[in-house]
Write a protein that holds these residues in place. Sequence first.
Motif, PDB file in Angstrom:
ATOM      1  N   VAL A 131      31.383  32.356 -19.488  1.00 30.67           N
ATOM      2  CA  VAL A 131      31.073  31.247 -18.574  1.00 30.67           C
ATOM      3  C   VAL A 131      29.557  31.078 -18.535  1.00 30.67           C
ATOM      4  O   VAL A 131      28.826  32.008 -18.185  1.00 30.67           O
ATOM      5  N   LEU A 132      29.083  29.879 -18.897  1.00 33.67           N
ATOM      6  CA  LEU A 132      27.646  29.625 -18.989  1.00 33.67           C
ATOM      7  C   LEU A 132      27.124  28.652 -17.939  1.00 33.67           C
ATOM      8  O   LEU A 132      26.026  28.829 -17.421  1.00 33.67           O
ATOM      9  N   PHE A 133      27.895  27.603 -17.631  1.00 31.77           N
ATOM     10  CA  PHE A 133      27.470  26.586 -16.677  1.00 31.77           C
ATOM     11  C   PHE A 133      28.657  26.186 -15.811  1.00 31.77           C
ATOM     12  O   PHE A 133      29.799  26.294 -16.239  1.00 31.77           O
ATOM     13  N   LEU A 134      28.351  25.701 -14.604  1.00 31.03           N
ATOM     14  CA  LEU A 134      29.382  25.204 -13.693  1.00 31.03           C
ATOM     15  C   LEU A 134      29.185  23.706 -13.479  1.00 31.03           C
ATOM     16  O   LEU A 134      28.046  23.214 -13.516  1.00 31.03           O
ATOM     17  N   SER A 135      30.277  23.004 -13.234  1.00 31.16           N
ATOM     18  CA  SER A 135      30.195  21.554 -13.076  1.00 31.16           C
ATOM     19  C   SER A 135      29.316  21.135 -11.901  1.00 31.16           C
ATOM     20  O   SER A 135      28.730  20.049 -11.926  1.00 31.16           O
ATOM     21  N   ASP A 136      29.182  21.989 -10.888  1.00 34.19           N
ATOM     22  CA  ASP A 136      28.357  21.588  -9.739  1.00 34.19           C
ATOM     23  C   ASP A 136      26.856  21.594 -10.043  1.00 34.19           C
ATOM     24  O   ASP A 136      26.060  21.128  -9.236  1.00 34.19           O
ATOM     25  N   SER A 137      26.463  22.082 -11.224  1.00 27.91           N
ATOM     26  CA  SER A 137      25.056  22.006 -11.626  1.00 27.91           C
ATOM     27  C   SER A 137      24.838  20.971 -12.734  1.00 27.91           C
ATOM     28  O   SER A 137      23.735  20.827 -13.248  1.00 27.91           O
ATOM     29  N   LYS A 138      25.881  20.224 -13.076  1.00 22.34           N
ATOM     30  CA  LYS A 138      25.786  19.187 -14.115  1.00 22.34           C
ATOM     31  C   LYS A 138      25.262  17.897 -13.481  1.00 22.34           C
ATOM     32  O   LYS A 138      25.610  17.564 -12.354  1.00 22.34           O
ATOM     33  N   PHE A 139      24.430  17.179 -14.197  1.00 24.03           N
ATOM     34  CA  PHE A 139      23.903  15.905 -13.707  1.00 24.03           C
ATOM     35  C   PHE A 139      23.718  14.943 -14.874  1.00 24.03           C
ATOM     36  O   PHE A 139      23.677  15.352 -16.029  1.00 24.03           O
ATOM     37  N   ASP A 140      23.629  13.669 -14.569  1.00 23.14           N
ATOM     38  CA  ASP A 140      23.435  12.643 -15.590  1.00 23.14           C
ATOM     39  C   ASP A 140      21.944  12.444 -15.805  1.00 23.14           C
ATOM     40  O   ASP A 140      21.268  11.808 -15.005  1.00 23.14           O
ATOM     41  N   SER A 141      21.456  12.988 -16.901  1.00 21.49           N
ATOM     42  CA  SER A 141      20.025  12.890 -17.197  1.00 21.49           C
ATOM     43  C   SER A 141      19.701  11.642 -18.005  1.00 21.49           C
ATOM     44  O   SER A 141      18.525  11.310 -18.179  1.00 21.49           O
ATOM     45  N   GLY A 142      20.724  10.981 -18.547  1.00 17.55           N
ATOM     46  CA  GLY A 142      20.502   9.803 -19.372  1.00 17.55           C
ATOM     47  C   GLY A 142      20.127  10.114 -20.805  1.00 17.55           C
ATOM     48  O   GLY A 142      19.856   9.208 -21.585  1.00 17.55           O
ATOM     49  N   CYS A 143      20.119  11.410 -21.175  1.00 21.91           N
ATOM     50  CA  CYS A 143      19.671  11.799 -22.511  1.00 21.91           C
ATOM     51  C   CYS A 143      20.784  11.764 -23.561  1.00 21.91           C
ATOM     52  O   CYS A 143      20.503  11.819 -24.751  1.00 21.91           O
ATOM     53  N   GLY A 144      22.057  11.707 -23.120  1.00 25.09           N
ATOM     54  CA  GLY A 144      23.153  11.642 -24.079  1.00 25.09           C
ATOM     55  C   GLY A 144      23.808  12.968 -24.402  1.00 25.09           C
ATOM     56  O   GLY A 144      24.710  13.029 -25.236  1.00 25.09           O
ATOM     57  N   TRP A 145      23.360  14.034 -23.759  1.00 20.16           N
ATOM     58  CA  TRP A 145      23.967  15.349 -23.899  1.00 20.16           C
ATOM     59  C   TRP A 145      24.297  15.872 -22.502  1.00 20.16           C
ATOM     60  O   TRP A 145      23.653  15.478 -21.529  1.00 20.16           O
ATOM     61  N   PRO A 146      25.273  16.760 -22.396  1.00 18.02           N
ATOM     62  CA  PRO A 146      25.529  17.374 -21.093  1.00 18.02           C
ATOM     63  C   PRO A 146      24.257  18.050 -20.588  1.00 18.02           C
ATOM     64  O   PRO A 146      23.595  18.767 -21.342  1.00 18.02           O
ATOM     65  N   SER A 147      23.934  17.811 -19.323  1.00 20.68           N
ATOM     66  CA  SER A 147      22.721  18.379 -18.739  1.00 20.68           C
ATOM     67  C   SER A 147      23.068  19.137 -17.464  1.00 20.68           C
ATOM     68  O   SER A 147      23.857  18.666 -16.651  1.00 20.68           O
ATOM     69  N   PHE A 148      22.444  20.287 -17.307  1.00 24.29           N
ATOM     70  CA  PHE A 148      22.666  21.156 -16.148  1.00 24.29           C
ATOM     71  C   PHE A 148      21.308  21.576 -15.604  1.00 24.29           C
ATOM     72  O   PHE A 148      20.373  21.773 -16.369  1.00 24.29           O
TER      73      PHE A 148
END
Length: 126
Positions: A49-66
Amino acid sequence: MENNENWREKLSRQEYAVCREKGTEPAFSGEYWDTKDEGSYTCKCCGEVLFLSDSKFDSGCGWPSFFQPADAPKIREARDTTHGMLRVEVMCDNCGSHLGHVFEDGPAPTGLRYCINSASISLDKK
């Protein structure tokens, strides 16, 4: 640690290129760049487990961002000077899989943006 042949059998061609050869998927092409589902993002190679959805945000860069990892010691960082840039590569500390890069232009509370390839992670939905 598994050898390259085992990784080639376990991963798709794109997953292998990203995870084991430090490649990058095209922006806005990965499975999770705009996912809003809740859950845990795990390493595609070892399941950590590396990342949780509650730290994900839309950065606008086109990749998942946390803005932070689930547990900081599970992420290894290294200086990356490829492509004429100075960046910080992030990898799974357990298996060495390349995940992406971390930048200092993220939101509060950390100010960090972990820019992660969808090909290097899996989402375990809640």
